[in-house]
Scaffold this motif. Structure first.
Motif, mmCIF file in Angstrom:
data_model
loop_
_atom_site.group_PDB
_atom_site.id
_atom_site.type_symbol
_atom_site.label_atom_id
_atom_site.label_comp_id
_atom_site.label_asym_id
_atom_site.label_seq_id
_atom_site.Cartn_x
_atom_site.Cartn_y
_atom_site.Cartn_z
ATOM 1 N N MET A 1 0.810 -1.183 0.000
ATOM 2 C CA MET A 1 0.000 0.000 0.000
ATOM 3 C C MET A 1 0.858 1.254 0.000
ATOM 4 O O MET A 1 0.435 2.282 -0.478
ATOM 5 C CB MET A 1 -0.894 -0.022 1.232
ATOM 6 N N ALA A 2 2.072 1.177 0.527
ATOM 7 C CA ALA A 2 2.944 2.332 0.578
ATOM 8 C C ALA A 2 3.467 2.681 -0.815
ATOM 9 O O ALA A 2 3.697 3.840 -1.106
ATOM 10 C CB ALA A 2 4.111 2.064 1.518
ATOM 11 N N LEU A 3 3.632 1.681 -1.674
ATOM 12 C CA LEU A 3 4.141 1.936 -3.017
ATOM 13 C C LEU A 3 3.183 2.785 -3.853
ATOM 14 O O LEU A 3 3.624 3.750 -4.467
ATOM 15 C CB LEU A 3 4.464 0.604 -3.704
ATOM 16 N N PRO A 4 1.871 2.503 -3.908
ATOM 17 C CA PRO A 4 0.962 3.361 -4.683
ATOM 18 C C PRO A 4 0.931 4.800 -4.132
ATOM 19 O O PRO A 4 0.813 5.751 -4.893
ATOM 20 C CB PRO A 4 -0.400 2.697 -4.544
ATOM 21 N N PHE A 5 1.039 4.967 -2.826
ATOM 22 C CA PHE A 5 1.048 6.308 -2.242
ATOM 23 C C PHE A 5 2.290 7.083 -2.695
ATOM 24 O O PHE A 5 2.199 8.261 -3.056
ATOM 25 C CB PHE A 5 0.999 6.220 -0.706
ATOM 26 N N LYS A 6 3.429 6.423 -2.695
ATOM 27 C CA LYS A 6 4.666 7.073 -3.127
ATOM 28 C C LYS A 6 4.599 7.445 -4.610
ATOM 29 O O LYS A 6 5.048 8.518 -5.012
ATOM 30 C CB LYS A 6 5.872 6.167 -2.865
ATOM 31 N N ILE A 7 4.041 6.554 -5.411
ATOM 32 C CA ILE A 7 3.911 6.833 -6.839
ATOM 33 C C ILE A 7 2.954 8.009 -7.055
ATOM 34 O O ILE A 7 3.228 8.906 -7.858
ATOM 35 C CB ILE A 7 3.439 5.577 -7.604
ATOM 36 N N THR A 8 1.853 8.022 -6.334
ATOM 37 C CA THR A 8 0.889 9.118 -6.439
ATOM 38 C C THR A 8 1.527 10.432 -6.007
ATOM 39 O O THR A 8 1.352 11.462 -6.667
ATOM 40 C CB THR A 8 -0.356 8.827 -5.574
ATOM 41 N N LEU A 9 2.252 10.425 -4.914
ATOM 42 C CA LEU A 9 2.930 11.624 -4.434
ATOM 43 C C LEU A 9 3.978 12.093 -5.437
ATOM 44 O O LEU A 9 4.072 13.298 -5.732
ATOM 45 C CB LEU A 9 3.583 11.345 -3.072
ATOM 46 N N LEU A 10 4.746 11.185 -5.997
ATOM 47 C CA LEU A 10 5.751 11.535 -7.000
ATOM 48 C C LEU A 10 5.091 12.108 -8.245
ATOM 49 O O LEU A 10 5.553 13.110 -8.797
ATOM 50 C CB LEU A 10 6.588 10.300 -7.354
ATOM 51 N N LEU A 11 4.002 11.515 -8.683
ATOM 52 C CA LEU A 11 3.277 12.003 -9.846
ATOM 53 C C LEU A 11 2.710 13.403 -9.590
ATOM 54 O O LEU A 11 2.803 14.281 -10.446
ATOM 55 C CB LEU A 11 2.164 11.020 -10.216
ATOM 56 N N ALA A 12 2.152 13.629 -8.417
ATOM 57 C CA ALA A 12 1.602 14.950 -8.063
ATOM 58 C C ALA A 12 2.706 16.013 -8.039
ATOM 59 O O ALA A 12 2.521 17.130 -8.541
ATOM 60 C CB ALA A 12 0.894 14.885 -6.713
ATOM 61 N N CYS A 13 3.841 15.688 -7.464
ATOM 62 C CA CYS A 13 4.970 16.641 -7.432
ATOM 63 C C CYS A 13 5.464 16.952 -8.837
ATOM 64 O O CYS A 13 5.791 18.102 -9.155
ATOM 65 C CB CYS A 13 6.102 16.098 -6.574
ATOM 66 N N THR A 14 5.531 15.941 -9.691
ATOM 67 C CA THR A 14 5.970 16.146 -11.067
ATOM 68 C C THR A 14 5.003 17.051 -11.820
ATOM 69 O O THR A 14 5.418 17.960 -12.539
ATOM 70 C CB THR A 14 6.100 14.792 -11.791
ATOM 71 N N LEU A 15 3.703 16.823 -11.633
ATOM 72 C CA LEU A 15 2.699 17.661 -12.295
ATOM 73 C C LEU A 15 2.764 19.102 -11.802
ATOM 74 O O LEU A 15 2.648 20.043 -12.588
ATOM 75 C CB LEU A 15 1.298 17.091 -12.083
ATOM 76 N N LEU A 16 2.944 19.290 -10.517
ATOM 77 C CA LEU A 16 3.039 20.647 -9.970
ATOM 78 C C LEU A 16 4.286 21.355 -10.495
ATOM 79 O O LEU A 16 4.247 22.549 -10.818
ATOM 80 C CB LEU A 16 3.059 20.616 -8.443
ATOM 81 N N ALA A 17 5.379 20.661 -10.608
ATOM 82 C CA ALA A 17 6.608 21.266 -11.128
ATOM 83 C C ALA A 17 6.448 21.631 -12.600
ATOM 84 O O ALA A 17 6.956 22.655 -13.054
ATOM 85 C CB ALA A 17 7.784 20.322 -10.936
ATOM 86 N N ALA A 18 5.719 20.808 -13.346
ATOM 87 C CA ALA A 18 5.504 21.079 -14.768
ATOM 88 C C ALA A 18 4.598 22.294 -14.972
ATOM 89 O O ALA A 18 4.712 22.994 -15.975
ATOM 90 C CB ALA A 18 4.906 19.860 -15.450
ATOM 91 N N CYS A 19 3.712 22.571 -14.041
ATOM 92 C CA CYS A 19 2.781 23.698 -14.154
ATOM 93 C C CYS A 19 3.397 25.014 -13.693
ATOM 94 O O CYS A 19 2.791 26.062 -13.851
ATOM 95 C CB CYS A 19 1.520 23.427 -13.339
ATOM 96 N N ARG A 20 4.571 24.961 -13.117
ATOM 97 C CA ARG A 20 5.215 26.168 -12.611
ATOM 98 C C ARG A 20 5.526 27.098 -13.776
ATOM 99 O O ARG A 20 6.035 26.694 -14.805
ATOM 100 C CB ARG A 20 6.507 25.799 -11.881
ATOM 101 N N SER A 21 5.214 28.389 -13.603
ATOM 102 C CA SER A 21 5.523 29.359 -14.651
ATOM 103 C C SER A 21 6.706 30.218 -14.217
ATOM 104 O O SER A 21 7.067 30.266 -13.047
ATOM 105 C CB SER A 21 4.306 30.240 -14.925
ATOM 106 N N ASP A 22 7.293 30.883 -15.189
ATOM 107 C CA ASP A 22 8.408 31.769 -14.890
ATOM 108 C C ASP A 22 7.920 32.922 -14.028
ATOM 109 O O ASP A 22 6.797 33.406 -14.202
ATOM 110 C CB ASP A 22 9.012 32.315 -16.184
#
Length: 182
Positions: free
Chosen positions: A1-22
């Motif tokens: 159960m910890a693995l899906p949470f880590k993947i979800t958290l990693l995916l959320a962080c990646t999406l937030l970083a991609a949405c960052r604007s200058d």
């Protein structure tokens, strides 16, 4: 159960970083070092207008012969009309105060072209405080600019300084015709 949470958290962080604007950078037409006009006149800005295409907080630059680009991360400290009024007021305030006058300015063109120049074309009408004299002039000021936005801003700051100098010279009463832009 910890693995899906880590993947979800990693995916959320990646999406937030991609949405960052200058980040937005703010610029001003008022130089850091006061270098006001010299001519001994106390000039009040009665009115100032600029073309609607460039009167916005975002900087607008020319692209080619017919294009304009609104720079979403490069902003003036206020709308261009307010920024120009503030910078001219600052420059004219260093002129001294022998003679009172007022000026109305109508900016015809305010072109910024990185790597080429900053240009301001202004019709201005100067009136003595006693309304005895009225002088109508047109000044086109162009300063070379380097490739960066900071270079273009510096060029436009120079144009504003030169315009304030022209207005101050005309208001000082030393001449009855429009001063040359030199």
């Amino acid at each position: 159960m910890a693995l899906p949470f880590k993947i979800t958290l990693l995916l959320a962080c990646t999406l937030l970083a991609a949405c960052r604007s200058d980040p937005i950078q703010f610029h001003t037409l008022t130089p850091a070092q006061p270098g006001g006009a010299h001519g001994g006149a106390d000039v009040v800005i009665e009115g100032l207008s600029v073309p609607p295409q460039v009167d916005r907080p975002q900087m607008v630059i020319r692209q080619g012969n017919s294009g304009l680009a609104i720079l979403e991360t490069q902003w003036w400290g206020a709308s261009l009309a307010d920024e120009l009024r503030s910078a001219l007021t600052d420059q004219l305030s260093h002129a001294g105060g022998r003679r009172k006058a007022s000026v109305r300015l109508e900016v015809q063109r305010f072109d910024s072209i990185p790597g080429q120049y900053g240009l301001i074309d202004v019709k201005w009408r100067l009136r003595a405080a006693d309304a005895s004299e009225l002088l109508t002039c047109r000044s086109t000021l162009q300063t070379p600019a380097g490739p960066s936005i900071d270079d273009v801003v510096s060029a436009q700051q120079n144009n504003v300084k030169r315009l304030a100098n022209l207005i101050s010279r005309a208001a000082s009463g030393d001449q009855s015709s429009c001063p040359s832009a030199q």
